[in-house]
Each structure stands twice: as structure tokens, then as C-alpha cells.
Design an enzyme around this catalytic site. Structure first.
Site, short mmCIF file in Angstrom:
data_model
loop_
_atom_site.label_atom_id
_atom_site.label_comp_id
_atom_site.label_asym_id
_atom_site.label_seq_id
_atom_site.Cartn_x
_atom_site.Cartn_y
_atom_site.Cartn_z
N LYS A 118 -6.04 16.18 -17.20
CA LYS A 118 -5.84 16.80 -18.52
C LYS A 118 -4.38 16.74 -18.94
O LYS A 118 -4.08 16.52 -20.11
CB LYS A 118 -6.34 18.24 -18.51
CG LYS A 118 -7.85 18.31 -18.52
CD LYS A 118 -8.37 19.70 -18.75
CE LYS A 118 -9.89 19.68 -18.74
NZ LYS A 118 -10.50 20.98 -18.60
N LYS A 202 -17.73 11.00 -16.72
CA LYS A 202 -18.60 12.18 -16.75
C LYS A 202 -19.00 12.53 -18.19
O LYS A 202 -18.17 12.39 -19.10
CB LYS A 202 -17.79 13.32 -16.13
CG LYS A 202 -18.47 14.64 -16.05
CD LYS A 202 -17.52 15.72 -15.56
CE LYS A 202 -16.63 16.25 -16.66
NZ LYS A 202 -15.97 17.53 -16.39
N LYS A 205 -18.12 17.74 -22.87
CA LYS A 205 -18.17 18.38 -24.19
C LYS A 205 -17.05 17.91 -25.10
O LYS A 205 -17.17 17.91 -26.31
CB LYS A 205 -17.96 19.90 -24.03
CG LYS A 205 -19.13 20.66 -23.49
CD LYS A 205 -18.79 22.16 -23.51
CE LYS A 205 -19.31 22.86 -22.28
NZ LYS A 205 -18.33 23.59 -21.50
P1 TYM Z 1 -17.59 23.71 -17.77
O1 TYM Z 1 -17.69 24.60 -18.95
O2 TYM Z 1 -16.82 22.45 -17.92
O3 TYM Z 1 -19.05 23.33 -17.27
C1 TYM Z 1 -20.03 24.30 -16.96
C2 TYM Z 1 -20.85 23.82 -15.76
O4 TYM Z 1 -21.45 22.56 -16.06
C3 TYM Z 1 -21.13 21.62 -15.04
N1 TYM Z 1 -20.99 20.29 -15.65
C4 TYM Z 1 -21.68 19.21 -15.28
N2 TYM Z 1 -22.61 19.04 -14.33
C5 TYM Z 1 -23.14 17.79 -14.20
N3 TYM Z 1 -22.78 16.75 -15.00
C6 TYM Z 1 -21.85 16.89 -15.96
N4 TYM Z 1 -21.51 15.87 -16.74
C7 TYM Z 1 -21.25 18.16 -16.13
N5 TYM Z 1 -20.31 18.64 -16.99
C8 TYM Z 1 -20.16 19.94 -16.67
C9 TYM Z 1 -19.80 22.09 -14.47
O5 TYM Z 1 -19.59 21.60 -13.16
C10 TYM Z 1 -19.99 23.59 -14.51
O6 TYM Z 1 -20.68 24.04 -13.36
N6 TYM Z 1 -14.08 25.78 -14.89
C11 TYM Z 1 -15.48 25.87 -15.25
C12 TYM Z 1 -15.90 27.24 -15.72
C13 TYM Z 1 -15.62 28.33 -14.76
C14 TYM Z 1 -16.28 28.56 -13.51
C15 TYM Z 1 -15.67 29.73 -12.99
C16 TYM Z 1 -17.30 27.92 -12.84
C17 TYM Z 1 -14.68 29.28 -14.91
N7 TYM Z 1 -14.69 30.13 -13.86
C18 TYM Z 1 -16.08 30.26 -11.76
C19 TYM Z 1 -17.70 28.45 -11.60
C20 TYM Z 1 -17.09 29.61 -11.09
C21 TYM Z 1 -15.74 24.88 -16.39
O7 TYM Z 1 -14.88 24.56 -17.15
O8 TYM Z 1 -17.05 24.53 -16.51
#
Ligand code: TYM
Length: 342
Positions: A118, A202, A205
Site C-alpha cells: 500500500k 487478489k 474492493k
Molecule cells: P477486508 O475488509 O479487506 O476483508 C474482509 C475479509 O475478507 C477477506 N478477503 C478475501 N478472502 C478471499 N479472497 C479475497 N479476494 C478476499 N479479499 C478479502 C479478508 O481476508 C478478510 O478476512 N484488516 C482486515 C479487517 C480487520 C480484521 C481485524 C480481520 C480488522 N481487524 C481483526 C480479522 C481480525 C481487512 O481489511 O479485511
């Protein structure tokens, strides 16, 4: 999930969740609530989202969109065991993040893949301290609730490892099990759903190409159109070949189709033997839409009911704060803060 435990995870409200979020994470959140969890904490990571500037009015709507979608996907805020809430409504997250930041090395954060990617993509002046310390806040999210399992996609694995390292360091410093060691909970075949327009990347969003991503609120025509346009190869053979980059597009579509239909790769291969990609892509689009259609129907009902959202969100935050407070108090006590100001 034979041994019922505490599950926790989060999602950023920066756009409508997509099928990568759903198959990689949210589907397991619902499964944990319905099958295995003693308690389930799932939250909208609104604090994490502000490492990028958000439009305040739009941001409020996005938080409610995301909340409604989680409820529509099957998380039930009325269940005793489940709490769905906004991270910023539970200030214990921010406080523990500060404490844990003092147990985290600069070098550890510098090595985080997501930070490196990033920050490399960002323009000068856009890399803030929040982006750098983002994984510490994530560690606080997890450790605050003594979570045993964290259902996530593969991209979060490194953040989970850091949370474990911080927990071990803190526990060792005070010679006590203040924090539970969390385990990632990852479903192999859907751990990383890839972009439809570039299957070596990947699904994300924030991708600027709208065809790369199928959002949970896309209508049927859009879903089918996006799958029809999905990048594959010129072989016209529906066959899963792991680690073969030329098959990355087909592998991805087969993983998605397998996740929806629960068919094995060899069954999918047999089903589409000799039929080419056109039929296959339409079938993937149709089955995916069959899964998201009921979610959409429920979503539009819940999203129009502001009282439902407000009351359940408040209830979720109260439940979460009650679970979080004892851990924060224990950490404060170990560090040596005075009691009476809490
Ligand atoms: P975020 O918002 O990017 O994504 C939410 C969840 O979706 C999963 N994910 C995917 N899984 C499979 N294929 C993909 N292309 C894909 N894109 C996203 C992510 O792995 C995630 O599980 N940092 C985290 C949010 C967070 C969090 C936490 C997660 C904040 N605190 C504590 C677990 C525990 C995030 O940005 O997820």
C-alpha cells in the site's frame, strides 16, 4: 469445530463487500455462529478504514450498508452468542492498540506485506502513521476478546502471526496468560479469490476496474456479464491445475463454482468436459447469483429499517464492550497503571 470456542473477525466498510469477502470470510462467520462458536464477535472495522480519507456522509452510509449485509448474509444480532458491532463504538480497541504498540517493533511493522504494497502504491504524503500501525490495531481487535479462532482470507495471515507474536511477548513480559493465542481459521479453496480481470491479483474492493470484482449487491445481468468477461486462457479446457499461472483464471472460477456447489474439482471438470468456457462461465455466474439473491432480498428490507440497524448495533457494541473490558483492565493492571482512574 467440535470444541466450541470464541470466534472473532472484522471487515472494512470501504465498499460493498464482494464474493471474495463472502467466500473467504463471511461464509465462515455465519458457519461459526450456526455450528461451532460459543461466542461470535464480528465487527465493521471503521477505525481501520480511516487510514484512507473517507467522505464523512458517505462513510456513515457505508458502515450501515456493511452492517446490513452481514445481517442479511446470516449473522443474527438477536442471538445471545453473536455480537455484530462497529469497532469505533468500543473505544477499548483504540486503548489496547496503544498499549500493544509499545510491545511491537518498528521492524516488524516495516516488514508487513500489506503495508509495503500500500505504501509503494500511495503518493507522497499519503502514507500516514495509521497505515503503518494498522496491524497493531488489528492485534488489539483480536486479543481484546480472547478470540480462539479468527476466520479470515489468506491475505490476513501475516497480521494474525503478528498478533500471536505480540500476545506471546506481552504474556512473557508479565509471566501470565493475559492474552489467548488466536488461530487463523481459513478455508483452503476460497482463501484467496482472484480478480476476474487479472487472475494473478487478489479480488479487491479498491480495484479500479469494475469488472474485476463481483459485489454482493450486483444484479443478475451484471454478475453474469462480469463472469462472461472473466480472463481465462485459450485452451478451452475446464481443468484445475495448481501453480500453473496460465490456468489462474480457470482455477479461480473453479474455486468459486466449487464453493457454491460443493462439487470437487474433478466433478466440475467432468461436468464441463468438452463444453468450452462459455457454458462454464454462465453456470458460475448463475450459481453465484443464486447464492447472493436471497442475501440481497434480505439486505434491502433490513437496510430500509434504520431502527433495526441502530438498536442492534448498539446492542452489539454493549455486548462487545462487556467482553472487552476485563481484558483491557488486566493488561492495564499488568503494566502498572493506577486502578482508580478506570
Ligand atoms: P477486508 O475488509 O479487506 O476483508 C474482509 C475479509 O475478507 C477477506 N478477503 C478475501 N478472502 C478471499 N479472497 C479475497 N479476494 C478476499 N479479499 C478479502 C479478508 O481476508 C478478510 O478476512 N484488516 C482486515 C479487517 C480487520 C480484521 C481485524 C480481520 C480488522 N481487524 C481483526 C480479522 C481480525 C481487512 O481489511 O479485511
Amino acid at each position: 469445530m467440535s470444541n466450541p470456542k470464541r470466534f472473532l473477525s472484522g471487515i472494512q466498510p470501504t465498499n460493498i463487500p464482494h464474493i471474495g469477502n463472502y467466500f473467504g470470510a463471511i461464509k465462515n462467520w455465519v458457519k461459526s455462529q450456526d455450528e461451532g462458536a460459543l461466542e461470535a464477535f464480528y465487527f465493521i472495522a471503521d477505525l481501520h478504514a480511516i487510514t484512507v480519507r473517507q467522505d464523512p456522509l458517505k462513510f456513515k452510509e457505508q458502515i450501515m450498508d456493511c452492517y446490513s449485509l452481514l445481517a442479511a448474509a446470516g449473522l443474527d444480532p438477536d442471538l445471545e452468542k453473536t455480537a455484530i458491532f462497529a469497532q469505533s463504538h468500543v473505544p477499548e480497541h483504540s486503548e489496547l492498540a496503544w498499549l500493544l504498540g509499545c510491545f511491537t517493533q518498528f521492524g516488524e511493522l516495516s516488514r508487513m506485506t500489506q503495508f509495503k504494497e500500500k505504501s509503494e502504491k500511495s503518493k507522497e504524503g499519503e502514507v500516514n502513521v495509521g497505515l503503518f500501525s494498522y496491524p497493531v490495531l488489528q492485534a488489539a481487535d483480536i486479543l481484546l476478546y480472547q478470540a480462539n479462532y479468527v476466520p479470515v482470507g489468506k491475505d490476513q495471515k501475516q497480521h494474525l502471526e503478528l498478533a500471536r507474536n505480540i500476545a506471546a511477548r506481552f504474556n512473557q513480559a508479565y509471566n501470565d496468560d493475559v492474552f489467548t493465542m488466536p488461530e487463523p481459521y481459513i478455508t483452503q479453496n476460497t482463501a484467496k479469490i482472484m480478480s476476474l480481470s487479472d487472475p494473478l491479483k487478489k479480488m479487491s474492493k479498491s480495484d479500479s476496474n469494475p469488472n474485476s470484482c463481483v459485489f454482493l449487491l450486483d444484479d443478475k445481468d451484471t454478475v453474469i456479464k462480469k463472469f462472461k468477461r472473466a480472463v481465462t486462457d485459450s485452451e478451452a479446457r475446464v481443468e484445475y491445475r495448481e501453480n500453473d499461472e496460465t490456468k489462474a483464471g480457470v482455477n479461480n472460477l473453479m474455486s468459486i463454482y466449487g464453493a457454491v456447489t460443493e462439487k470437487s474439482f474433478s466433478d466440475i471438470q467432468k461436468e464441463f468436459d468438452g463444453r468450452g468456457y462459455g457454458d462454464f462461465k454462465t453456470a458460475v455466474g448463475e450459481t453465484v447469483f443464486d447464492i447472493i439473491k436471497p442475501i440481497q432480498e434480505k439486505y434491502y428490507t433490513l437496510r430500509s429499517d434504520r431502527t433495526y440497524i441502530d438498536t442492534r448495533m448498539k446492542k452489539g457494541a454493549d455486548k462487545a464492550a462487556k467482553a472487552a473490558r476485563p481484558t483491557l483492565c488486566k493488561a492495564r493492571e499488568k503494566i502498572g497503571f493506577l486502578h482508580y482512574i478506570i
